[in-house]
Structure formats: structure tokens, C-alpha cells
Write a protein that holds these residues in place. Structure first.
Motif: not given
Length: 454
Positions: A76-85, A100-104, A119-125
Motif C-alpha cells: 500500500v505504501i509503495a502504491a501511494l509512492s507511485g511505484l506499486g508492484g 516488464i512485457h505487459g502487466h503479467d 510469476h506475479s504481475p506488477v499491476a492488475a491489468s
């Protein structure tokens, strides 16, 4: 239970990302646009996660383990900083490049040369990934920049991944899916001693380069992509005497000499700046190099030169100050004069080829070439060649004398021919062992390129 990041399946990861997004929005609403201190932010995130877990239990879902709550809070803190996954990937010391070649589809290039698929995406889409990148370009750079269908290409220095940050390059629209490449600057404190210990340098090269920096020789570090040019240049900078005024000029602050104030208290670090979203505010390497010479530098160190700013770099290294250094992409040390001449054609106005060769001969003392060699199980980076740059020869190009040539078996630099007498005298005054280039120490194949014999 929230799965460990390396055990995600995409559906589970997407569910967690939705939870992170929900919590991020709740905390952002409570912040109301203010910029809290870290303790206040931690408190708000903890309160929202506690409320979220109570809702889960009330709905009949299993409690969330403490370890997973902690990982969720970090996300959550990473998402607030803008870096997210991206944050957990940037926090890994063994990661050198992130693709990163697409979110997943995420691949990690590790320091040992292996590539690990995550084997985990950096964003939901893909859409959310593009939105995250748009926010990063707007908030995290020196200037607010646009990353959109109208401006689908961009680079950015991230304030994460270590003291020097990381360099992000992103594209959209011009590719089938958003593509991101991130380079972490790992070896930010590496010295020549460290590079000798990890095999980048052997003892003779270490001794030669130590003397060259102390003698104020002008050095150009060359090599292919990811051959270790910046790491070697950074280590060379750490050899500069403590109270010299060093000015570093870079596209991105990768050298980090200014961060080590105990070792280098007198450093002016200049970073180029791209235009903002309105197209204003650009500062090029060429502009910064001209300004650097007005600050009475003892030495000017230039990060990687890619285009017409080569002319400004040659002026900076040839202005009479000693000990200037820089890096340049080149296939070999002997290809450097032609490479410089070609880049000079990109200057405005173009630098005539004859002038480029003349400037090269007057501005440089040595070219230090780095090589990267990958095998299935390992990656090696090492100095493979050191060349002395002499005066213009009969062909109106600088005479090049190979002082250290690639060993026929290992490819590593080995003594081949001594420097010219004036440079040899300078180096010996600053600690070079006069027996380093003794015939018994040299490679058995001639004098390495037409230079003087012992």
C-alpha cells in the motif's frame, strides 16, 4: 491468506492488487492531498488494514496472518509512492535489470547473469500498468512529464532501488503491450580494490589505472551495453584525491560520487533534464558541459555520451584541466576514433571528421575497454584492453598503441607494450612499477599494435 509474491497465480495476485488499490484509495482520501511524514503514513495504513481485516472476518473469511498484513502494508505504501508492484523488485539487491512485457510478464535479470521469470504481475491489468507509469512520469521525475498515447516513449530516474535510484525506460502504443525496462545501479560504492577482488581487474591493470588517475591522465572507458563501463568509471572516480573539485555531468545521476561526502566533499553533480509536459525546461549534456567549465573544476567526469554532445565532452577533457574521464559505447578500443568522428556528425553544427580526430588526439591519453561475456551459468565483466592515444599519424587519425591486450585464452587485459616515454614518466612518478611492462611480463605476441618497444 495472501500468497507469498513468488507463489502467486495471476488470479490470486490480481485479488491482492485490488485489495491494495482499495486500501490505497482509503488512505489517500484520509490524507486529502497532504504529504505526511513516514510515521503518520505508517499509522494511517495500519489503521486501514486493521479495518479491512475486521471486515473480512465479519464476512466469514479467514483472518490474515501478521506476515501477510506486513507485506500488504508495504504494498500500500509503495502504491501511494507511485511505484506499486515495482517496489519489491527494486528492493532486491540481486536484481540488475527488470523487464516488464505487459502487466503479467515480468523477468528479472540477476547479477550472476541468470534470468528469472516472476510469476506475479506488477499491476492488475495493462491499463493499470499504463496508469501507474503515467503517474510516475508526472510525479517522480525532475519535471512533470507526459506519458500517454500522444507521448508514448519516455525515460525516468526512479527514487528507489538503492542510493543512486534506478533508470526506467517505457513505451506504449508503439508496441503490442506496454514494455518497461528498469536498470538498478547496484555497485554504487565499488572501488578499484573491489573490482580487483571480484575479477574485473587483475593486479597489473589495477596498478596501471591507479597510477593513471593519480597522474591526471584523461581516460575514456568504452565497451558494449552492460559491460561495466559505469561501474569502472565510478571506481576510477573514487581514486581521485579527496579535495579536488570534481564536476560530474550525466544524463542520469548514475555515478553517485557526490553521495560519498567523506571521500569526496567537493563534488558538483549535474544532471541533464528533459523538457516538461509543456516542452520547456530542457537542459542537455552539451549545455551542462559548457556550464561545468565555468565552475573551476579540477576534473570533469562525463557520463555516457551518445550523440553530438561528444564535441562538448572533448572540449571539457581538452581544456587544460587534467584527469577528465567519461564513457562511450564502442565495439573495441581501436574503433573509438571513428566512433567519436561519427558522433561528431550529429553535433550542431557537425564537427568535421578531421577536427574530431584532432580533438581526440589532444583530449585523450588512454582508452580502457570493458568486455562482457555471458555463459549459461555465469556472467563475467572485465577490462580487456587499454590503449594509449597518441598524436595524429600519417592517415590523419590518432595513433593508438595497445598497452594491455586481450589474453588469447581468457580475454583479460595483459601487459603488451609500455606507454610512450612522457606518459611512462608521469605514471612512474605516481606509483607505477617500472617493471610492469618488462618483456618477461608481457604477452608473447609483439608489441600490441605498433607502439614503442621496451
Amino acid at each position: 491468506m495472501l500468497p507469498h509474491p513468488d507463489e502467486y497465480r495471476n488470479t490470486e495476485a490480481t485479488a491482492e492488487m485490488r485489495a491494495v488499490q482499495t486500501l490505497r484509495q482509503a488512505v489517500a482520501a484520509r490524507l486529502g492531498g497532504t504529504d505526511p511524514d513516514p510515521q503518520e503514513l505508517d499509522r494511517l495504513v495500519e489503521e486501514e488494514i486493521s479495518a479491512w481485516t475486521r471486515q473480512r472476518v465479519a464476512a466469514g473469511l479467514a483472518p490474515v496472518p501478521v506476515a501477510d498484513e506486513q507485506r500488504l502494508a508495504a504494498a500500500v505504501i509503495a502504491a501511494l509512492s507511485g511505484l506499486g508492484g515495482l517496489q519489491p523488485l527494486l528492493d532486491r539487491d540481486d536484481v540488475e535489470n527488470i523487464h516488464i512485457h505487459g502487466h503479467d510478464r515480468v523477468f528479472l535479470e540477476l547479477a550472476d547473469g541468470t534470468v528469472q521469470e516472476r510469476h506475479s504481475p506488477v499491476a492488475a491489468s495493462d491499463t493499470e500498468l499504463e496508469e501507474m507509469l503515467t503517474t510516475m512520469f508526472a510525479r517522480l521525475g525532475q519535471t512533470s512529464r507526459e506519458f500517454s498515447p500522444a507521448q508514448p516513449i519516455g525515460t525516468l530516474r526512479l527514487p528507489a532501488g538503492g542510493p543512486l535510484g534506478a533508470r526506467l525506460a517505457a513505451v506504449r502504443e508503439v508496441t503490442d503491450r506496454p514494455r518497461v525496462a528498469i536498470r538498478r545501479h547496484r555497485l554504487h560504492h565499488a572501488t578499484l580494490d573491489d573490482l580487483r577482488a571480484n575479477g574485473t581487474l587483475d593486479d597489473p591493470v589495477h596498478q596501471f589505472l591507479t597510477a593513471a588517475v593519480a597522474a591526471g591522465a584523461n581516460l575514456l572507458v568504452t565497451g558494449g551495453p552492460f559491460a561495466g563501463k559505469t561501474t569502472l568509471l565510478r571506481a576510477l572516480c573514487h581514486q581521485i584525491p579527496r579535495l579536488e573539485h570534481v564536476i560530474t555531468v550525466e544524463d542520469d545521476l548514475e555515478l553517485g560520487v557526490h553521495l560519498d561526502t567523506g571521500r569526496h566533499p567537493l563534488v558538483t553533480a549535474m544532471e541533464a533534464r528533459e523538457a516538461n509536459a509543456e516542452g520547456a525546461g530542457q537542459l542537455t549534456l552539451d549545455t551542462l558541459l559548457k556550464q561545468a567549465l565555468r565552475h573551476s573544476p579540477s576534473r570533469v567526469v562525463v557520463g555516457e555520451v551518445r550523440a553530438g554532445e561528444i564535441t562538448a565532452m572533448l572540449r571539457a577533457l581538452g581544456n587544460g584541466a587534467t584527469g577528465g574521464m567519461g564513457t562511450l559505447h564502442a565495439l573495441s578500443a581501436h574503433a573509438v576514433p571513428d566512433r567519436i568522428a561519427a558522433l561528431g556528425q550529429l553535433a550542431d553544427p557537425p564537427l568535421p571528421i578531421e577536427a574530431a580526430h584532432r580533438w581526440t588526439a589532444s583530449a585523450l591519453d588512454f582508452i580502457v575497454h570493458c568486455t562482457r561475456r555471458d555463459t549459461r551459468d555465469s556472467r563475467e565483466r572485465f577490462v580487456s584492453e587499454i590503449v594509449e592515444v597518441g598524436a595524429l599519424g600519417d592517415a590523419a587519425t590518432p595513433d593508438l598503441t595497445t598497452l594491455f591486450a586481450p589474453d588469447p585464452d581468457s580475454g583479460r587485459a595483459r601487459p603488451a607494450c609500455p606507454p610512450s616515454p612522457p606518459l611512462r614518466a608521469r605514471l612512474q612518478e605516481h606509483g607505477l612499477d617500472p617493471t610492469l611492462f618488462h618483456p618477461d611480463q608481457r604477452l608473447p605476441f609483439g608489441n600490441g599494435g605498433g607502439g614503442p618497444t621496451w
